[in-house]
Design an enzyme around this catalytic site. Sequence first.
Site, mmCIF file in Angstrom:
data_model
loop_
_atom_site.group_PDB
_atom_site.id
_atom_site.type_symbol
_atom_site.label_atom_id
_atom_site.label_comp_id
_atom_site.label_asym_id
_atom_site.label_seq_id
_atom_site.Cartn_x
_atom_site.Cartn_y
_atom_site.Cartn_z
ATOM 1 N N GLU A 1 -3.942 1.986 -7.342
ATOM 2 C CA GLU A 1 -4.323 3.066 -6.423
ATOM 3 C C GLU A 1 -3.448 4.290 -6.663
ATOM 4 O O GLU A 1 -2.387 4.435 -6.046
ATOM 5 C CB GLU A 1 -4.131 2.605 -4.976
ATOM 6 C CG GLU A 1 -5.070 1.505 -4.545
ATOM 7 C CD GLU A 1 -5.471 1.681 -3.094
ATOM 8 O OE1 GLU A 1 -6.669 1.660 -2.818
ATOM 9 O OE2 GLU A 1 -4.591 1.864 -2.235
ATOM 10 N N HIS B 1 0.855 -1.194 0.000
ATOM 11 C CA HIS B 1 0.000 0.000 0.000
ATOM 12 C C HIS B 1 0.893 1.248 0.000
ATOM 13 O O HIS B 1 1.939 1.264 0.630
ATOM 14 C CB HIS B 1 -0.915 -0.016 1.234
ATOM 15 C CG HIS B 1 -1.976 1.034 1.148
ATOM 16 N ND1 HIS B 1 -1.722 2.350 1.462
ATOM 17 C CD2 HIS B 1 -3.269 0.981 0.749
ATOM 18 C CE1 HIS B 1 -2.832 3.055 1.257
ATOM 19 N NE2 HIS B 1 -3.788 2.239 0.826
HETATM 20 P P1 PGA Z 1 -9.612 6.038 0.217
HETATM 21 O O1 PGA Z 1 -8.420 4.991 0.500
HETATM 22 O O2 PGA Z 1 -10.761 5.244 -0.341
HETATM 23 O O3 PGA Z 1 -9.928 6.655 1.549
HETATM 24 O O4 PGA Z 1 -9.103 7.022 -0.776
HETATM 25 C C1 PGA Z 1 -8.122 3.971 -0.401
HETATM 26 C C2 PGA Z 1 -6.887 3.242 0.053
HETATM 27 O O5 PGA Z 1 -5.933 3.900 0.480
HETATM 28 O O6 PGA Z 1 -6.823 1.995 -0.002
#
Ligand code: PGA
Length: 259
Positions: free
Chosen positions: A167, A97
């Site tokens: 992401e 992440h």
């Molecule tokens: P968010 O986070 O939906 O609050 O933008 C997503 C993540 O970091 O996995």
Amino acid sequence: MARKRYAIGNWKMNSDLPDAMVLGHGVKEAIAAVNGVEVVLCPPFVWLYPLAEILRNGPKNISLGAQNMHWEEKGTFTGEVSGEMLKNIVKYVILGHSERRYYFNESDDIVYDKLVLALHYGLTPILCVGEKKKSETGDVKALLAQLNASLGELTADQVKKIVIAYEPIWAISSGDVTGKKAATGDYAGEVIKKIRDFIEENYGKTTAEAQSILYGGSVTAANIDEYMGECEIDGVLVGGASLRINEFVAICKSVGQYR
Ligand code: PGA
């Protein structure tokens, strides 16, 4: 064969025990009648066990994931949690992440070592990749380089077992219920197509076709349909909105609906 579709809730470092239990019970009950989506709750480590109790004998399409694990099997790593400790309690583990990469200096090599160990213990890794800045030209070189380095020496059979989450860092955590900072469905769909092409080139067509690739970054109930309308997007990794039961359930239902 149709790819598996996911709605994954990454609670990050949020919730106290009563909140966690309410969320766990709430999602479990609401999800029982929803088909076509695998729901994964990723609470902080300390709530995994109570949540495992709540989900025991629950619907088959809801399970637990950890938010991280260590890259060594065991040893003098104060404060860390190993894959072996997790293997009987979770099915999934989020690895790489951007918050781990950024705040805890996790390199692609570390992410690779974690992937190897997670697979060794039969966990399904949810590998996160994402670029810092939005490219105005559609250039995804840096993103694919990060993906390539994180997958390291894994074989096609191993890669096939991984769920990938795209992401973009610039789209994460807008903290805004309208999801204004999020990538558009079009944009996310295009990048995910490039990720799938990369997987095909390097690991073959069967792997690419089987690989679930998700979008994450300010997903809300207000913008979920935008993503699920894109044929390349196999679900979502949700942060902030996964802490709001009704909203997360609405997201899960949307993902299931686009089967
Ligand atoms: P968010 O986070 O939906 O609050 O933008 C997503 C993540 O970091 O996995």
